[in-house]
Design a protein around this motif. Sequence first.
Motif, PDB file in Angstrom:
ATOM      1  N   THR A 457       0.844  -1.105  -0.078  1.00 37.02           N
ATOM      2  CA  THR A 457      -0.048  -0.056  -0.036  1.00 37.02           C
ATOM      3  C   THR A 457       0.990   1.135   0.033  1.00 37.02           C
ATOM      4  N   VAL A 458       0.610   2.418  -0.788  1.00 37.93           N
ATOM      5  CA  VAL A 458       1.491   3.290  -0.897  1.00 37.93           C
ATOM      6  C   VAL A 458       0.485   4.524  -0.871  1.00 37.93           C
ATOM      7  N   GLN A 459       0.795   5.726  -0.210  1.00 40.86           N
ATOM      8  CA  GLN A 459      -0.157   7.014  -0.164  1.00 40.86           C
ATOM      9  C   GLN A 459       0.546   8.079  -0.638  1.00 40.86           C
ATOM     10  N   ILE A 460      -0.299   9.066  -0.919  1.00 45.37           N
ATOM     11  CA  ILE A 460       0.611  10.295  -1.378  1.00 45.37           C
ATOM     12  C   ILE A 460       1.001  10.974  -0.235  1.00 45.37           C
ATOM     13  N   GLU A 461       2.173  11.950  -0.581  1.00 49.05           N
ATOM     14  CA  GLU A 461       2.806  12.537   0.576  1.00 49.05           C
ATOM     15  C   GLU A 461       2.083  13.743   1.058  1.00 49.05           C
ATOM     16  N   LYS A 462       1.736  13.809   2.309  1.00 50.35           N
ATOM     17  CA  LYS A 462       1.167  14.845   3.016  1.00 50.35           C
ATOM     18  C   LYS A 462       2.429  15.810   3.678  1.00 50.35           C
ATOM     19  N   ILE A 463       2.660  16.796   3.022  1.00 52.87           N
ATOM     20  CA  ILE A 463       3.788  17.712   3.087  1.00 52.87           C
ATOM     21  C   ILE A 463       3.477  18.500   4.557  1.00 52.87           C
ATOM     22  N   SER A 464       2.243  18.569   4.836  1.00 53.40           N
ATOM     23  CA  SER A 464       1.875  19.250   6.163  1.00 53.40           C
ATOM     24  C   SER A 464       2.262  18.773   7.330  1.00 53.40           C
ATOM     25  N   LEU A 465       2.763  17.213   7.169  1.00 53.12           N
ATOM     26  CA  LEU A 465       3.170  16.544   8.340  1.00 53.12           C
ATOM     27  C   LEU A 465       4.683  16.647   8.408  1.00 53.12           C
ATOM     28  N   THR A 466       5.294  17.461   7.272  1.00 52.37           N
ATOM     29  CA  THR A 466       6.652  17.671   7.503  1.00 52.37           C
ATOM     30  C   THR A 466       7.185  18.500   8.849  1.00 52.37           C
ATOM     31  N   PRO A 467       7.995  18.249   9.632  1.00 50.55           N
ATOM     32  CA  PRO A 467       8.306  19.164  10.748  1.00 50.55           C
ATOM     33  C   PRO A 467       9.244  20.212  10.244  1.00 50.55           C
TER      34      PRO A 467
END
Length: 593
Positions: A457-467
């Motif tokens: 399973t792969v998911q789109i990158e959620k860049i809002s989770l980038t610290p």
Amino acid sequence: MGAFKELAATLSEGADAPFHLMDKPTTDDWRTVDWKRVIRQVRRLQTRIAKATKDGKWRLVKSLQRLLTHSYYAKLLAVRKVTENRGKRTAGVDGEIWSNPENKINAAKRLGKAKYKPKPLRRVYIPKSNGKKRPLGIPTMHDRAMQALYLFALEPVSETTADCNSYGFRRNRSTQDAIVQTFICLARKSNPQWILEGDIKGCFDHISHDWMLNNICIDKSILRKWLKAGFVDNDHLYPTTEGTPQGGIISPALANLVLDGMEEMLASKWRKTQQQKYKNKVNLVRYADDFIVTGATPEILEEVKNQIKEFLCLRGLELSEEKTHITHIDDGFDFLGFNVRKYNGKLLIRPSKSAVKNLKQKVRETVKRERTARADVLIHSLNPILKGWSQYYKSVAAKRTFADIDHWVWHKLYRWALRRHPNKGRRWIARKYFKQSLLSKSRDKWVLTGKEKQGKTVQIEKISLTPIIRHIKIRSNANPFLPEWEPYFEDRTKRLWLRKNAKYFILKRVYKNQSGICPVCGELITDETRTDLHHCIPKVEGGEDNVTNLVLLHPNCHRQVHSKGNRKMLLDMQIAYLIEARAVCGETRTYGS
């Protein structure tokens, strides 16, 4: 004779003076080259060149440079450099690439100044953000290796004489360092409020050949041949009368050497005393040909602008009038893709509007190109774009921008799914394509999810989770070629690597066990060198994915180990190194040791 005596005295320092650099190693097989010895000998001479440059012994510098460019070890390392970078599969006008070990070892033997004549460059064009095209000159593999060879001798000089606040195309320096320096110069209330945004018009294309030949410490005959080689465009040969071609390995170092001295010139005229320093507030931050200069008043910056014009005129360059402005900090300005502006006295650095626009354009084109692809294919196409963008801006105030982009990307992906299934309802589409995030504990159930053919399973990158992690700026006077700075660079490299790979627990453990050093060649493992994960005992033979069975290697070292087919050799080297590291209780190696 004086220069020869200085050279002999310098080379005799230490127990193992490298007089044998002119000799060839005992092996003629690329797969069995002792890279640890090769790198150590080249680094020794580079260190001595840097020391001689620092002491102003220019005759000794030239003697050491000649010794290095005639070294067979340096030739091997030059071939390795051009066959491991991103352009290794891009051929010049002769169509030749070095893809196998035999070609590489033969190429190293052919490198040399005798009867050398560079071929013309192959001209290609790449699009710029303003719609124009940037010309690039692609040298042949042989010319690239020659440039890499002479760059080994030139780089210690350029690093030692460089401006302190120059951050473009230099070792261990990045745009983030330039942005942090900009923050330091502008953040306080007592800091200057006016900024000169500077840009040099066609920097690489218009540098004066005469100035370079008269002022750059390099073999003049070789440099003249490169500058006058010409280029081929649409099967026509064109001569070159000015400039250094973008695309050559040595071109960024030449451009930096041409522009170095700007900071010292401004300091000598505006910061002679401590009182003038605080009154005029003139500071320079430069990244290649883009730079900013701060000042207390617009009048001061107008004078600075005229002085910079005179400085550039001597080098055959001029400022771009359309990109050079004097701006107040409250109005803000764009620099290296960042927007720098004060809001009610507080300085904030964010991604620029043009950078956000370019990202959206890339995402839009990718979604359009993959409009009939499976979800996992689209995800694999988008994730590198989104992740790379977020990693570039994760050191500034970009959290709100990240969230806005995530929302915009979701709208694009939802429309992609609707267009893919025009006869299905919205609930069916939501159940098929959008799941809860696997990386976050939030209740976000609108993350595009797909399954590969292998069932993963792969998911789109959620860049809002980038610290958001603040970048620690490099020390302005740090020199990677001087031994006194080696502990600083080793510590900094390891901390940056561990920070970037923080979520990979096993990699961190393996990296720490190796002290961040490749056990085959003995060099530091960095983001620039890249890494391969090697199993000492292969998984097909029962090897496990645990710390005791894993080793981090450079890609070339990894290929070398597999070509020898001797896994026990690698494991013995790793154990020996760990025992030695514990025995010395953390003492740091030096280039001259």
